[in-house]
Write an enzyme that holds these catalytic residues in place. Sequence first.
Site: not given
Length: 572
Positions: A146, A303, A305, A307
């Site tokens: 993340s 961010d 990734d 999400d």
Amino acid sequence: MEWQTTYKEWLDYDNLSPMVRENLVSLVDNQTELEDAFYAPLEFGTAGMRGKLGAGINRMNIYTVRQAAEGLARFIENQGEEAKKRGVAIAYDSRHQSSEFAMESGRVLAAHGIKSYIFENLRPTPELSFTVRELHCIAGIMITASHNPAEYNGFKVYGADGGQMPPHDADEVIKYVRSIENPLNIKTLPITESKDFIKMIGEDIDDLYLDQLKTVTINNEMIKRSGKQLNMVFTPLHGTGKMLGEKALLEAGFTNVALVEEQAIADPNFSTVDSPNPEEKNAFEYAISLGKQNGADVLVATDPDADRLAAAVRMPNGDYEVLSGNQLASVMIHYILSQKADNEELPKNAVVLKSIVSSELPTAICQKYKVKMESVLTGFKFIAEKIKQYEETKEYTFMFGFEESYGYLIKPFVRDKDAIQTLVLLAEIATYYREKEQTLYDGLQEIYTEFGFFEEKTISLTKQGVEGLKEIQDIINSIRQELPNMFGELAVSYVEDYLTQTRHKQDGTTETLTLPSANVLKFFLEDGSWIAVRPSGTEPKIKFYMGIVGKSKDVTEKKLSMLESSLAAYIE
């Protein structure tokens, strides 16, 4: 087993990968670092695992990744041949060794005769969630850490519904993972023998996901009329958001989007930021500079990734202010519910879902539109569980889900936080205010004027290493043993202890809570404000959340300062 014994096993292992051996040799004179790398296995929890890259059982490397994949493979195997045939979707982000970890996971699954669908290159986490559902897979794996710093990576496990694996199933996987004594001995199928079990996927899934994104917008006529005039700056912070984010905005009708070119490169070192975390204002440095050049209406950052999404709005003085996750959620919920109500499209059984440490401003907005607000434990899997439950029972119709840490979901074709959906909806909302000759900042002020002034703050204490974990537990245990009845000038009305699933009232009586057990304490104060305490599930931190409500901004800020001082004194 002593950590020195495990360390020697790795050092003496003939087939140790060159990268891992190089790191191991570099630590030979650093006993503190060696102990931390080998004293205990990397924690595999309900959300999977996350840790620093390097050699050792307490680090992310191909061996600990194989161990995680082996645990998942045994869990799937236990469900029978049909589960094995359904297979596992695997995606990865831009971090160091992400593609290798994805392929190693596929090779472990292949050794068990389990099919995997691996993306040909990096993709966002929400697309992985979508893929699990679209291909009817039994599970999913996302290789990501993340928004953690560059030296981290992680392994997240998803269930068949596309949500992060629910606690009961995750506990089963954890048991299998922990039963593996030596991660060096896990069998993998060579790539040359894995063709029947590993299928590479890519643009075909992208197209299906992008088609679903077209259902996110509400007022398409307005977008046709004014979407091209919206002036937006977008930065993917060196991660996965660029490819699908740009396409989604373009297909929705937002063509005036300036990309922060320096941060559009997928860079595992995140070289232009101290941390690739859109929660931190420093992450917006490049976007703010470009926004001022362009006179942008709104700046958005995803961010690594993709999400989570954060946004900065233009202020009356021309500067940009990064909104909190709670503020963004409030703006989006207000827009969705008001638009749906105006169009007579708001279901009578509508529900919004949020975490227990998120703002109560969205609750006040929901009350106006007679929409149920339901709070769940922190972790988006709990929101996904509720979506699944209400999909089956038809009791409620999902409208929006969010966590204060910049995680949002608008449409349930994904069952995790989705920054790409959020990117499109936020562009629509910014266009709506632009047509009114206002900004998102103006829209937020109107919401405060109508519903009251809410402010939230999170304080994180980081405690590294073995001793740090003990300190974190000691802090929350000491608070639990002597529950405070005052914070500053405000009395505690009642306390909810989610670990014991008990509500403690001021008259000494208790009530049973219905939420699952979790190591969280939440104090409800006499004026409607609240304080919550929880150890982070993904980082070596203990977090203190505060939610303040007042009749004016000044009153709210004074209360926040008072509670912050009181909390700091209490912790000390």
